[in-house]
Scaffold this motif. Structure first.
Motif, PDB file in Angstrom:
ATOM      1  N   ASP A  30      51.821  94.292 -34.262  1.00  0.00           N
ATOM      2  CA  ASP A  30      51.100  95.311 -35.018  1.00  0.00           C
ATOM      3  C   ASP A  30      50.731  94.868 -36.422  1.00  0.00           C
ATOM      4  N   THR A  31      51.562  94.057 -37.027  1.00  0.00           N
ATOM      5  CA  THR A  31      51.379  93.704 -38.435  1.00  0.00           C
ATOM      6  C   THR A  31      51.379  92.193 -38.602  1.00  0.00           C
ATOM      7  N   PHE A  32      50.469  91.711 -39.441  1.00  0.00           N
ATOM      8  CA  PHE A  32      50.324  90.289 -39.695  1.00  0.00           C
ATOM      9  C   PHE A  32      50.625  90.011 -41.160  1.00  0.00           C
ATOM     10  N   PHE A  33      51.228  88.848 -41.398  1.00  0.00           N
ATOM     11  CA  PHE A  33      51.667  88.520 -42.749  1.00  0.00           C
ATOM     12  C   PHE A  33      51.196  87.119 -43.118  1.00  0.00           C
ATOM     13  N   VAL A  34      51.225  86.853 -44.418  1.00  0.00           N
ATOM     14  CA  VAL A  34      50.988  85.513 -44.941  1.00  0.00           C
ATOM     15  C   VAL A  34      51.954  85.285 -46.092  1.00  0.00           C
ATOM     16  N   ASP A  35      52.444  84.076 -46.209  1.00  0.00           N
ATOM     17  CA  ASP A  35      53.300  83.701 -47.331  1.00  0.00           C
ATOM     18  C   ASP A  35      52.391  83.356 -48.510  1.00  0.00           C
ATOM     19  N   PRO A  36      52.375  84.133 -49.579  1.00  0.00           N
ATOM     20  CA  PRO A  36      51.433  83.881 -50.681  1.00  0.00           C
ATOM     21  C   PRO A  36      51.694  82.565 -51.412  1.00  0.00           C
ATOM     22  N   LEU A  37      52.882  82.002 -51.295  1.00  0.00           N
ATOM     23  CA  LEU A  37      53.174  80.746 -51.987  1.00  0.00           C
ATOM     24  C   LEU A  37      52.759  79.518 -51.203  1.00  0.00           C
ATOM     25  N   THR A  38      52.815  79.581 -49.878  1.00  0.00           N
ATOM     26  CA  THR A  38      52.468  78.413 -49.066  1.00  0.00           C
ATOM     27  C   THR A  38      51.234  78.628 -48.204  1.00  0.00           C
ATOM     28  N   GLY A  39      50.783  79.899 -48.064  1.00  0.00           N
ATOM     29  CA  GLY A  39      49.628  80.183 -47.221  1.00  0.00           C
ATOM     30  C   GLY A  39      49.942  80.201 -45.744  1.00  0.00           C
ATOM     31  N   MET A  40      51.223  80.144 -45.374  1.00  0.00           N
ATOM     32  CA  MET A  40      51.591  80.083 -43.963  1.00  0.00           C
ATOM     33  C   MET A  40      51.518  81.465 -43.309  1.00  0.00           C
ATOM     34  N   PRO A  41      50.800  81.596 -42.177  1.00  0.00           N
ATOM     35  CA  PRO A  41      50.772  82.863 -41.434  1.00  0.00           C
ATOM     36  C   PRO A  41      52.127  83.141 -40.787  1.00  0.00           C
ATOM     37  N   ALA A  42      52.424  84.423 -40.601  1.00  0.00           N
ATOM     38  CA  ALA A  42      53.702  84.820 -40.005  1.00  0.00           C
ATOM     39  C   ALA A  42      53.525  86.129 -39.244  1.00  0.00           C
ATOM     40  N   LEU A  43      54.384  86.347 -38.250  1.00  0.00           N
ATOM     41  CA  LEU A  43      54.422  87.581 -37.471  1.00  0.00           C
ATOM     42  C   LEU A  43      55.866  88.009 -37.317  1.00  0.00           C
ATOM     43  N   ARG A  44      56.063  89.293 -37.060  1.00  0.00           N
ATOM     44  CA  ARG A  44      57.393  89.776 -36.700  1.00  0.00           C
ATOM     45  C   ARG A  44      57.281  90.559 -35.409  1.00  0.00           C
ATOM     46  N   THR A  45      58.015  90.121 -34.391  1.00  0.00           N
ATOM     47  CA  THR A  45      58.008  90.835 -33.122  1.00  0.00           C
ATOM     48  C   THR A  45      59.029  91.959 -33.171  1.00  0.00           C
ATOM     49  N   ALA A  46      58.796  93.002 -32.397  1.00  0.00           N
ATOM     50  CA  ALA A  46      59.724  94.122 -32.320  1.00  0.00           C
ATOM     51  C   ALA A  46      60.861  93.771 -31.357  1.00  0.00           C
ATOM     52  N   PRO A  47      62.008  94.458 -31.467  1.00  0.00           N
ATOM     53  CA  PRO A  47      63.068  94.276 -30.462  1.00  0.00           C
ATOM     54  C   PRO A  47      62.512  94.546 -29.067  1.00  0.00           C
ATOM     55  N   ASP A  48      62.964  93.772 -28.052  1.00  0.00           N
ATOM     56  CA  ASP A  48      62.420  93.946 -26.712  1.00  0.00           C
ATOM     57  C   ASP A  48      63.346  94.788 -25.842  1.00  0.00           C
ATOM     58  N   ASP A  49      62.974  94.944 -24.576  1.00  0.00           N
ATOM     59  CA  ASP A  49      63.719  95.786 -23.644  1.00  0.00           C
ATOM     60  C   ASP A  49      65.073  95.205 -23.278  1.00  0.00           C
ATOM     61  N   HIS A  50      65.303  93.941 -23.622  1.00  0.00           N
ATOM     62  CA  HIS A  50      66.571  93.291 -23.289  1.00  0.00           C
ATOM     63  C   HIS A  50      67.521  93.273 -24.492  1.00  0.00           C
ATOM     64  N   ASP A  51      67.269  94.154 -25.438  1.00  0.00           N
ATOM     65  CA  ASP A  51      68.119  94.305 -26.626  1.00  0.00           C
ATOM     66  C   ASP A  51      68.099  93.070 -27.520  1.00  0.00           C
ATOM     67  N   ARG A  52      67.058  92.273 -27.399  1.00  0.00           N
ATOM     68  CA  ARG A  52      66.928  91.156 -28.318  1.00  0.00           C
ATOM     69  C   ARG A  52      66.405  91.678 -29.645  1.00  0.00           C
ATOM     70  N   ASP A  53      66.923  91.137 -30.730  1.00  0.00           N
ATOM     71  CA  ASP A  53      66.533  91.599 -32.051  1.00  0.00           C
ATOM     72  C   ASP A  53      65.104  91.175 -32.378  1.00  0.00           C
ATOM     73  N   ALA A  54      64.572  91.802 -33.410  1.00  0.00           N
ATOM     74  CA  ALA A  54      63.259  91.400 -33.907  1.00  0.00           C
ATOM     75  C   ALA A  54      63.312  89.937 -34.355  1.00  0.00           C
ATOM     76  N   THR A  55      62.176  89.262 -34.231  1.00  0.00           N
ATOM     77  CA  THR A  55      62.107  87.833 -34.527  1.00  0.00           C
ATOM     78  C   THR A  55      60.900  87.537 -35.402  1.00  0.00           C
ATOM     79  N   TRP A  56      61.100  86.683 -36.382  1.00  0.00           N
ATOM     80  CA  TRP A  56      59.986  86.160 -37.158  1.00  0.00           C
ATOM     81  C   TRP A  56      59.443  84.926 -36.442  1.00  0.00           C
ATOM     82  N   ILE A  57      58.115  84.860 -36.333  1.00  0.00           N
ATOM     83  CA  ILE A  57      57.432  83.679 -35.804  1.00  0.00           C
ATOM     84  C   ILE A  57      56.439  83.228 -36.865  1.00  0.00           C
TER      85      ILE A  57
END
Length: 503
Positions: free
Chosen positions: A361-388
């Protein structure tokens, strides 16, 4: 491609060998019979008792072919050669669902060779013959290409029409012997139905263009899109040219390698098609700065063409991309939370789309390095949210390395109290690894930290990291550390100065 693994139970083993219960007991007592196994996690639901043993069907089938009593039940192409076999003959070519095939009539029956290296093709083609209302006729075995070269020629996978569910490795030289003549072979990109089906014995080698692949087509289509500027179009065209050249050169190289004489075997292969030597490779642009700038523009573009080709660029030209490898980290890690506080919400780009195929749903960028980033929501298997995210290629100017945190990956805190994923080189491999058990991979992290201690804002290199990484730092990173372990600058410097083992 490899040989598919099939397991058989005792009941199926009796049917395979054509013996009753008492006969099977005698077979199982033989020292040379393949051992059973209970390690069959993918098959447990098929059996009533989890503890029942099973046997690797390919091993049993191979064993039977070499045994005097069971040879007629074993793999056709592994049995003893017939005495004074009559020369075989070409028996036509056929289009099959698995790919174009050539048939060879021999003393043991007709051998069908399907010119594909798709996994499971031999078994699928043999099964299709058995299930055909007309039956397999006199076709006794179907071979497909293994995708590599063996001692006697191209490696083969075979499946007999008597047991189409069991695949085994076969020798090209064995089929050549039965056919009584060298067999035709087409390089992968020239393995076209129209060429295979038109081939006849004594047909001259076909000289033809290498077909344009999907990757090259996508790159050239994007290069014509006016949404991209001159640098991006130049980078896209140059990459398409590089893909084209690699395909032409690779096809010519395959034809040369597979067409060489085999020691004591002469020419067991007829190279049926070659790329046109008069069609020279396309000259490539060598301005690396221009190409890098172009791919930076593509990565920042949201157009679907940019999304499509950036996926390809991750495979083809990672050194030209403006970021390091794709990296993941648990969103709940304290060090990741400190880093994420400065991320800025942004519109999605092609670089974001290449990070994951999961809904975001939401997209991010690191303002210091310009690197794109995403955060996934917790899934149906109780896995925690993850930064990619992408690892940066370098740290921002103005601060030194203050400490390292190990949590999921390697993190750097600089003297201005900013947190960064450790910089890395472009590529599709894993981000920097630490921990025990995987050979010398910790040398990568060791060598990067070694460079950052002396030159914190210079782009890092992993060239010959196994040779240049300081051994004491590698030893430190090769240990198991609890998530969240922090290594201060002083610890890293002191460790680096420790004499290596044996000194």
């Amino acid at each position: 491609m490899g040989v598919g693994t099939t397991y058989v139970t005792k009941a199926q083993l009796r049917e395979l060998l054509g013996v009753n219960t008492f006969g099977l007991r005698r077979v199982l007592r033989r020292e040379d019979f393949p051992a059973s196994t209970k390690d069959r996690p993918t098959l447990r639901s098929r059996f009533d008792e989890d503890d029942d043993p099973v046997w690797n069907a390919t091993e049993v089938y191979r064993w039977a072919a070499h045994d005097h009593d069971f040879a007629h039940r074993g793999a056709v192409l592994l049995r003893t050669d017939p005495e004074d076999p009559a020369p075989g003959r070409w028996a036509g070519a056929h289009a099959t669902a698995q790919g174009p095939a050539t048939d060879w009539h021999t003393d043991i029956g007709t051998i069908r060779l399907v010119h594909t290296d798709d996994s499971g093709a031999a078994s699928a083609a043999a099964t299709a013959l058995v299930n055909d209302p007309a039956g397999p006729g006199d076709i006794v075995v179907v071979c497909a290409l293994f995708g590599d070269i063996g001692f006697t020629g191209p490696a083969l996978v075979a499946a007999d029409t008597a047991r189409p569910d069991i695949e085994y490795e076969a020798q090209w030289g064995r089929v050549v012997q039965l056919a009584g003549q060298p067999l035709p072979w087409w390089p992968h990109r020239l393995r076209l139905p129209e060429l295979v089906l038109a081939w006849r014995p004594a047909t001259p080698v076909v000289v033809t263009d290498v077909p344009v692949g999907d990757r090259e087509t996508a790159l050239r289509r994007a290069a014509r899109n006016p949404v991209f500027g001159p640098a991006a179009r130049a980078a896209l065209t140059a990459t398409a040219d590089a893909v084209h050249n690699a395909h032409v050169e690779g096809t010519a190289m395959d034809a040369d390698i597979f067409g060489r004489d085999r020691p004591g075997r002469g020419h067991p292969i007829v190279i049926a098609a070659r790329p046109d030597p008069h069609v020279h490779c396309v000259p490539e642009i060598e301005d690396r700065d221009l190409l890098s700038a172009g791919w930076t523009q593509v990565a920042a573009c949201p157009h679907p063409d940019a999304v499509a080709v950036l996926h390809e660029a991750l495979y083809v030209v990672p050194p030209l991309l403006p970021f390091g490898p794709i990296t993941t980290a648990p969103a709940g890690a304290p060090v990741a939370r400190r880093w994420a506080r400065r991320l800025a919400v942004c519109d999605p780009t092609a670089a974001h789309a290449a990070l994951t195929d999961k809904p975001v749903d939401t997209f991010f960028v690191d303002p210091l390095t310009g690197m794109p980033a995403l955060r996934t929501a917790p899934d149906d298997h109780d896995r925690d949210a993850t930064w990619i995210f992408y690892a940066p290629l370098a740290l921002p100017a103005g601060a030194d390395l203050a400490k390292v945190t190990l949590h999921g990956t390697v993190w750097i805190t600089t003297t201005d109290e900013q947190v960064h994923p450790a910089p890395c080189t472009p590529g599709r491999g894993d981000h920097l690894w630490w921990g025990d058990g995987y050979g010398d991979r910790a040398t990568e992290a060791s060598y990067v930290l070694h460079q950052l201690l002396d030159h914190p804002t210079r782009s890092v290199t992993l060239r010959e990291h196994w040779q240049h990484a300081p051994e004491p730092l590698t030893d430190l990173l090769n240990r198991e550390h609890p998530d969240g372990t922090e290594l201060t600058r002083a610890t890293l410097l002191r460790t680096r100065m420790t004499p290596p083992r044996g000194h």
